[in-house]
Design a protein around this motif. Structure first.
Motif, mmCIF file in Angstrom:
data_model
loop_
_atom_site.group_PDB
_atom_site.id
_atom_site.type_symbol
_atom_site.label_atom_id
_atom_site.label_comp_id
_atom_site.label_asym_id
_atom_site.label_seq_id
_atom_site.Cartn_x
_atom_site.Cartn_y
_atom_site.Cartn_z
ATOM 1 N N ASN A 103 0.826 -1.207 0.000
ATOM 2 C CA ASN A 103 0.000 0.000 0.000
ATOM 3 C C ASN A 103 0.861 1.259 0.000
ATOM 4 O O ASN A 103 0.548 2.236 -0.689
ATOM 5 N N LYS B 70 2.034 1.962 -3.571
ATOM 6 C CA LYS B 70 1.076 1.787 -4.662
ATOM 7 C C LYS B 70 1.144 2.893 -5.711
ATOM 8 O O LYS B 70 0.904 2.653 -6.896
ATOM 9 N N THR C 226 -9.029 -2.790 5.576
ATOM 10 C CA THR C 226 -8.295 -3.696 4.693
ATOM 11 C C THR C 226 -8.371 -3.244 3.245
ATOM 12 O O THR C 226 -7.373 -3.228 2.520
ATOM 13 N N SER D 273 -4.721 -2.078 2.376
ATOM 14 C CA SER D 273 -4.092 -3.350 2.030
ATOM 15 C C SER D 273 -3.371 -3.952 3.228
ATOM 16 O O SER D 273 -2.192 -4.296 3.176
ATOM 17 N N LEU E 11 -7.998 -9.743 -2.008
ATOM 18 C CA LEU E 11 -6.722 -9.221 -1.527
ATOM 19 C C LEU E 11 -5.767 -8.979 -2.684
ATOM 20 O O LEU E 11 -5.685 -9.791 -3.609
ATOM 21 N N PRO E 12 -5.022 -7.895 -2.637
ATOM 22 C CA PRO E 12 -4.001 -7.666 -3.660
ATOM 23 C C PRO E 12 -2.900 -8.713 -3.541
ATOM 24 O O PRO E 12 -2.770 -9.410 -2.529
ATOM 25 N N LEU F 227 -0.520 -8.735 -0.362
ATOM 26 C CA LEU F 227 -1.183 -9.121 0.867
ATOM 27 C C LEU F 227 -1.566 -10.596 0.834
ATOM 28 O O LEU F 227 -1.489 -11.297 1.849
#
Length: 476
Positions: free
Chosen positions: A313, A316, A382, A386, A400-401, A404
């Motif tokens: 995050n 990003k 979340t 992230s 979820l990315p 993560l």
């Protein structure tokens, strides 16, 4: 001197978290009168009801300070503050985001005029142990014993992963709410590794061999957060605990004489120092801050970097749109005779939030925390930052990315093999500037391993010998 037995069992913590899926990361009669804290704190006017169990004054303003760091403050402005405003439409929310919390608020704490809610984090954090010993923080017992936002028949504390409350407990009382469930490890670009046929190393011998290959490909094998060299403490202590067992971390928490000079600490320090002496660290790293070094890493100038699961995050906005996939691996074993498996990781409840004891509207601060610890509040957290949270099941159904998801898998693979430590929260100045400077000297090879260990022990001794610092104890 206060003694504290920390209920921070890695088995209990992870077993409960995994079992609940938290890692994906009667009438309405009004009780008139004052809401008071079980901690003997000053009364705050407000009527209790089923919808307002903490007795929040519904028409008084609430002042909120958020640390504007890796998580930013959108999770507050877009998720939690609108939830609070919906519940208390007459209450004005005064929001402020700050990079330097200490610079912005320390004088207000001293003057007895602090905000109602503070995200006390970052390099400008006001040391939590100092705030507790100075009686500047509100006891959060009422929050944790209150009905949860989602289920009035369930206390807030019972909606959290085991160990979450204990992570913010000093003495016998909780003073800090830690929201994020952070997983720590060594990060790499999976796309790059796949294209080169590089596999994450599981032993330090494999690491050094791979570093030589990476350097031969024209890429620096490692970087770290430079002037914030304490980030390297995470791999240092994790690798040492894998080698000798988690008991050495308990000794460090308890300020045991010579704890930093344990042979396992020395072996781990020698391995990390060797990255410098072998020419495996990106040139100029020691002068960079976390933004600069992490930026170099996402732009392919280095292959590995240590960090917590907020990294994805935090980066990003500067991560390449293609050719990059966040992935994290556990630190390699220093020896095949290690007492813990390679899957062992460091994970902990983190990102601290507090309600100042002298806040004008502390009950609103507690209620804001109750909102954060709802499933809606935690899920929004979340999605915005992230990060996994300490709220059981809150990330169910969240996409979820990649980074993560990688951290979550690493946590799953660890099973019960999770280590943690408490001394940075208990003794903030030992963490920074103390150990930060000492490990900085190790990573630049200005200190030998023995000199590093002696200097780290000296930092622990400063705390141990200072009668003005409240001491805490962690049981094995």
């Amino acid at each position: 001197m206060t003694s504290f037995s920390a209920d921070w069992s890695r088995r209990k913590f992870l077993r409960g978290a995994l079992a609940t899926g938290a890692l994906v990361l009667p009438g309405t009669g009004v009780l008139a009168g004052c809401a008071t804290s079980g901690g003997g704190q000053e009364q705050t006017q407000g009527a209790k009801s089923e919808k307002n169990p903490l007795g929040v004054p519904e028409d008084q303003p609430v002042e909120i300070y958020i640390f504007n760091g890796g998580f930013g403050d959108e999770y507050a402005t877009a998720v939690h503050e609108p939830m609070f405003k919906k519940a208390y439409p007459k209450a004005e929310i005064k929001h402020k985001a700050e990079v330097d919390i200490k610079g912005a608020l320390q004088s207000r704490f001293v003057a007895g005029n602090p905000p109602d809610f503070v995200n006390d984090s970052g390099d400008g954090q006001i040391p939590l142990g100092q705030l507790v010993s100075d009686k500047q923080l509100y006891n959060l017992s009422d929050l944790y014993d209150a009905p949860s936002w989602d289920n009035p028949n369930k206390k807030v504390r019972d909606t959290l992963v085991p160990g979450a409350v204990a992570a913010g407990t000093f003495g016998a009382k909780p003073y800090v709410m830690n929201m994020a469930l952070t997983v720590y490890g060594t990060w790499y670009n999976k796309t790059l590794f796949d294209s080169k046929g590089w596999k994450p190393p599981t032993t330090w011998a494999e690491m050094t061999s791979l570093c030589a290959e990476i350097k031969g490909a024209g890429i620096a094998p490692w970087t770290y957060q430079g002037i914030h060299a304490r980030y390297m403490v995470w791999p240092l202590l994790t690798m040492a605990a894998k080698l000798a067992g988690p008991e050495i971390l308990v000794d460090i928490d308890n300020l045991k004489e010579g704890a930093w000079s344990h042979e396992a600490i020395k072996e781990s320090a020698n391995a990390l120092r060797g990255l410098r002496t072998s020419g495996y660290i990106l040139e100029g790293t020691e002068g960079m801050d976390h933004i600069q070094s992490q930026g170099q890493w996402v732009n392919g100038k280095a292959a590995f970097i240590p960090c917590g699961s907020w990294l994805e995050n935090e980066e990003k906005d500067v991560t390449p749109k293609s050719g990059f996939e966040f992935a994290v691996m556990p630190e390699p074993l220093l020896s095949k005779d290690a007492k813990m498996p390679v899957e062992t990781i460091y994970a902990a409840a983190g990102e601290p939030y507090v309600v100042p004891a002298q806040a004008k509207n502390p009950r609103a601060g507690l209620e804001y925390m109750r909102i954060m610890l709802s499933k809606e509040g935690a899920k929004g957290f979340t999605e915005k930052v992230s990060s996994l949270t300490v709220v059981q099941g809150a990330a169910d159904g969240v996409q979820l990315p990649k980074g993560l998801a990688s951290a979550k898998k690493m946590l799953d693979d660890a099973g019960d093999n999770v280590v943690s430590w408490m001394w940075p929260a208990w003794y903030g100045t030992m963490w920074n500037p103390g150990i930060n400077a000492v490990i900085g000297d190790l990573m630049t090879a200005r200190k030998t391993v023995d000199e590093f260990c002696a200097a780290a022990d000296a930092e622990a001794k400063k705390v141990r010998d200072d009668d003005s610092i409240t001491k805490y104890k962690r049981e094995k």
